[in-house]
Design an enzyme around this catalytic site. Structure first.
Site, PDB file in Angstrom:
ATOM      1  N   TYR A 149       0.868  -1.180   0.000  1.00  0.00           N
ATOM      2  CA  TYR A 149       0.000   0.000   0.000  1.00  0.00           C
ATOM      3  C   TYR A 149       0.903   1.228   0.000  1.00  0.00           C
ATOM      4  CZ  TYR A 149      -4.377   2.500   0.779  1.00  0.00           C
ATOM      5  OH  TYR A 149      -5.459   3.326   0.640  1.00  0.00           O
ATOM      6  N   LYS A 207     -19.642 -20.850 -10.475  1.00  0.00           N
ATOM      7  CA  LYS A 207     -18.926 -20.619 -11.730  1.00  0.00           C
ATOM      8  C   LYS A 207     -17.484 -20.197 -11.430  1.00  0.00           C
ATOM      9  CE  LYS A 207     -19.708 -20.798 -16.163  1.00  0.00           C
ATOM     10  NZ  LYS A 207     -20.572 -19.930 -16.951  1.00  0.00           N
ATOM     11  N   ASP A 230     -26.633 -16.541 -17.016  1.00  0.00           N
ATOM     12  CA  ASP A 230     -28.013 -16.649 -16.527  1.00  0.00           C
ATOM     13  C   ASP A 230     -28.809 -15.357 -16.708  1.00  0.00           C
ATOM     14  OD1 ASP A 230     -27.353 -19.197 -15.900  1.00  0.00           O
ATOM     15  OD2 ASP A 230     -27.372 -18.958 -13.734  1.00  0.00           O
ATOM     16  N   ASP A 289     -23.984 -19.237 -21.464  1.00  0.00           N
ATOM     17  CA  ASP A 289     -25.240 -19.960 -21.679  1.00  0.00           C
ATOM     18  C   ASP A 289     -25.499 -20.170 -23.166  1.00  0.00           C
ATOM     19  OD1 ASP A 289     -25.765 -19.997 -18.936  1.00  0.00           O
ATOM     20  OD2 ASP A 289     -26.664 -18.018 -19.020  1.00  0.00           O
ATOM     21  N   ALA A 314     -35.749 -22.033 -28.487  1.00  0.00           N
ATOM     22  CA  ALA A 314     -35.355 -20.828 -29.225  1.00  0.00           C
ATOM     23  C   ALA A 314     -34.741 -19.796 -28.292  1.00  0.00           C
ATOM     24  CB  ALA A 314     -36.565 -20.235 -29.950  1.00  0.00           C
ATOM     25  N   ALA A 316     -31.350 -18.702 -25.548  1.00  0.00           N
ATOM     26  CA  ALA A 316     -29.955 -18.311 -25.767  1.00  0.00           C
ATOM     27  C   ALA A 316     -29.127 -19.477 -26.298  1.00  0.00           C
ATOM     28  CB  ALA A 316     -29.371 -17.781 -24.462  1.00  0.00           C
ATOM     29  N   ASN A 332     -31.797 -29.764 -18.682  1.00  0.00           N
ATOM     30  CA  ASN A 332     -31.291 -30.143 -17.365  1.00  0.00           C
ATOM     31  C   ASN A 332     -32.297 -29.781 -16.284  1.00  0.00           C
ATOM     32  OD1 ASN A 332     -28.853 -31.559 -17.048  1.00  0.00           O
ATOM     33  ND2 ASN A 332     -27.689 -29.812 -17.843  1.00  0.00           N
TER      34      ASN A 332
END
Length: 749
Positions: free
Chosen positions: A37, A92, A135, A160, A193, A195, A285
């Site tokens: 710092y 993730k 998402d 996705d 239809a 993503a 899923n």
């Protein structure tokens, strides 16, 4: 424990959530603080001001990805909102770190306004090397990604969409090769239809599918030219000139069905109506559009993939995004373009056609994999994926001019990637999968202990072992009820077992000249010592291994084992081994628990037994006999004892790589080891044999408490049959690990 409670327990135990920030530089002294710092930090700040690219040199930006979501399309759960989606984004982050060593901050934005999401990401550009959108519902996700790619100078990737497309496209190429079909000739039907479906369709066309042979369906049927209901600009891209109006009509004669929709969307009648050698990707899923069992029941020529790990050909996004970002970050790419996605597709497809190494088979319970209908895509835990996909991405980025820091030597880069793959996290998974290949009966004398019961649930659910619980039947059952556990495992109550008298007689036979009476033997078996009872089960072949000691002292477990089972013939003693797992490697320490002041012969015995145990875990042992002396540098009885022990090991087991006497740092630091050119150890040792119990016990405990090592053990060596001892502070995971080791031990009598 139910899966729901287990998942909640996993996320809430210990430090909450799944991620933390770890410092990469020391901050222990005033000097450290002045560099970390003020005032030292001013220097990199000024350097970056002069040259913005220096941010990659002086900060974590080059290895940092933002996982950005508003929680409007969380897994299969729908619009949960930003906060409820946070566990997914943390997850993730774990996958990025585990598979590609990329750091992540998860950022949940409390807005459904796409322009606000765009603005937030743009403002974050100085912080991150890349952005993974996650998402966010369609069609907003398309607009968000398009705008960010236009306006940002770091890679933006909506996993996705593109992750599923890349993995499934690689599998499609291999399935077509197996069926002898050409991509330009096939008719493909995409059900969904959103993503993922949009991106799958685009990538399939980029690979060579003719646009009018691409039929997309949504909840209202086929998306065809002229349709008005439920349309948007993104669906309009796939409006086909076709007479088909329903999914059933489109499936008739189709070569490929891509499902990105809902459970049960594909019927057996549809599968029956498809062209010869049909290819089905049922990727909904957690439940696919049709199961492999249902599809194979209709016809035998089908190749099917799903998103599930319990079926062959899992389309799993983890095969893509960590490695795509790894390659993109390593060349400081300004974008992830179509050429990079196609490079990932071809890299994965080629990898699946290569011979699968034993290490991958071992990671999946010794299941054998070879290119064919049930193996058209690599497995997620295949370490070669990093070495194939990341370089392919980096090369494509360089070829298309989006790499700001090209890699000069690709072979060296691949070597660096390989070196980054620390084995620490894989060791126990390998052991567990080895155990699962042939689960053995493991008896737990402390069957009413809460941790034992919770570990038993995991052992049963994962098929690691066949647990047997010893104790008061009513007490164990009550504890199960209290913990909400639905366990169907054998419970053996010594007060009512049909074998109790037989065990008592056998104990009396074994110990009658060691001061035990017949009545005492009966009392021990019925009420006094469940550990004696458990070891007798192993002795009589009613169990394969024993694991105990969670709420007793170490001697209270090892003494009954020695009295009933005894040590192996020809050995002077039993010995204790600890596995110490670090971020970048694993070391085995012995003797850490049993022999206080061993002789040279006992040290040699310890080393040979430790080498056998390490080899049993499919790790090549490299042994260092430790001392305060380096190869005769000190003439002292203690150092000479270790020197003699090393000589004995070389005489008795000449095939082993062993050296000593040597100091601990010489054994593990390559630069120090290189100074002794005569040493048989050419790379650092991984099996460390201590000269006495003092040093071994102190060392493993300090490494565990201060060195950040995960300790697994003690692994007892030299017993006639497998017995292992738990520690009082062990948690459920420790018990599971030790049970797996006990099973593997029992597999190798």
């Amino acid at each position: 424990m139910s899966k729901k409670l287990g998942a909640l327990d996993y996320h809430s135990n210990g430090r909450k959530g799944k991620i933390e920030v770890v410092a990469t530089k020391p901050c222990q002294t005033a000097a450290d603080l002045s560099l970390a710092y003020s005032p030292g930090v001013a220097e990199p700040c000024l350097a970056i001001q002069q040259n913005p690219d220096d941010a990659y040199k002086y900060t974590a930006k080059g290895n940092l990805v933002a996982v950005v979501s508003n929680g409007t399309a969380v897994l299969g759960l729908g619009n949960l909102g930003a906060l409820a989606g946070k566990p997914v984004m943390e997850g993730k982050g774990i996958l990025f770190k585990r598979f590609a060593d990329i750091d992540v901050f998860d950022i949940e934005l409390n807005t459904e306004n796409p322009d606000e999401i765009i603005k937030a990401c743009q403002l974050l550009e100085p912080t991150f090397g890349g952005i993974n959108l996650e998402d966010i519902k369609a069609p907003e996700c398309f607009y968000i990604e398009e705008e960010l790619k236009k306006t940002m100078n770091i890679p933006v990737f909506h996993d996705d969409q593109h992750g599923t497309a890349i993995i499934s496209s690689a599998a499609l190429l291999n399935a077509l090769q197996l069926t002898g079909k050409k991509i330009g000739d096939i008719r493909i039907v995409v059900n969904g239809a959103g993503a993922s479906a949009n991106s799958c369709a685009k990538l399939a066309i980029a690979l060579g599918v003719k646009p009018n042979n691409m039929i997309m369906c949504d909840t209202k049927g086929v998306i065809y030219k002229g349709r008005v209901e439920g349309m948007n600009p993104y669906k309009e891209l796939f409006a086909a000139d076709t007479p088909f109006r329903t999914l059933e009509e489109a499936a008739n004669g189709a070569d490929v069905l891509f499902g990105l929709s809902v459970k049960g969307a594909f019927t057996t009648e549809m599968i029956r109506s498809m062209a010869p050698n049909p290819i089905i990707f049922a990727m909904a899923n957690p439940d696919p559009e049709i199961t492999p069992e249902e599809a194979h029941a209709v016809r035998g020529d089908v190749i099917i993939a799903t998103g599930r790990s319990d079926y062959p050909n899992q389309v799993n996004n983890v095969l893509g995004f960590p490695f795509i970002f790894r390659g993109a970050l390593d060349v400081r790419a300004t974008a992830i373009n179509e050429e990079m996605k196609l490079a990932a597709v071809h890299a994965l497809a080629r990898l699946a056609q290569e011979e699968v190494p034993d290490s991958v088979s071992k990671a999946y319970g010794n299941e054998k994999f070879s290119f064919g209908p049930n193996y058209i895509i690599p497995k997620p835990f295949d370490p070669r994926v990093l070495l194939h996909v990341a370089p392919a991405i980096a090369q494509a980025a360089m070829d298309t001019g989006v790499a700001r820091q090209p890699i000069e030597d690709m072979a060296k880069y691949i070597e660096q990637l390989e070196c980054s793959q620390g084995r620490s996290k894989e060791i126990m998974r390998m052991v567990i999968n080895k155990a699962k290949s042939d689960p053995k009966k493991v008896v737990f004398p402390e069957g009413d202990n809460e941790k034992i019961l919770r570990a038993t649930q995991i052992l049963v659910e994962e098929g690691i072992a066949q647990p047997i619980l010893v104790g008061d039947r009513k007490k164990i059952q009550q504890k199960m009820d209290d913990l909400n556990l639905d366990l169907e495992v054998p419970i053996v109550d010594p007060t009512e077992s049909e074998f109790t008298e037989e065990y008592a007689e056998e104990l009396y036979r074994l110990r009658q000249r060691k001061g035990i009476t017949s009545s005492e033997s009966s009392r021990i078996m019925r009420r006094k010592s469940r550990t004696h009872f458990g070891t007798m089960m192993v002795h009589k072949g009613h169990a394969d291994a024993l694991l105990g000691g969670i709420d007793t002292h170490y001697p209270e477990t090892i003494r009954p084992a020695l009295e009933v089972l005894g040590k192996q013939a020809g050995l002077s003693s039993v010995h204790g081994l600890y596995m110490m797992v670090f971020k970048k490697g694993v070391y085995f320490l012995a003797d850490t628990t049993v022999t206080i002041d061993p002789t040279a012969e006992e040290l040699a015995e310890t080393a040979i037994l430790a080498a056998e145990k390490v080899a049993m875990l499919d790790i090549e042992p490299r042994i260092a006999m430790l001392s305060f002396s380096n190869f005769g540098s000190v003439d002292h009885p203690q150092a000479n004892k270790v020197k003699r022990a090393a000589e004995l090991v070389k005489e008795r087991a000449p095939h082993l790589v062993v050296e000593g006497e040597m100091q601990a740092d010489t054994a593990v630091v390559p630069e120090l080891l290189d100074g002794f050119t005569f040493s048989k150890l050419k790379t650092p040792a991984n099996v460390l044999i201590f000269p006495d119990l003092n040093s071994g016990n102190i060392c493993y405990k300090l490494l565990r408490r201060l060195g950040g090592a995960e300790s697994i053990g003690p692994i007892l060596m030299g017993m006639n049959k497998p017995v292992h001892v738990l520690q009082r502070g062990d948690d459920v995971n420790d018990i599971v690990n030790m049970a797996a080791i006990a099973v593997v031990d029992a597999q190798n009598p």
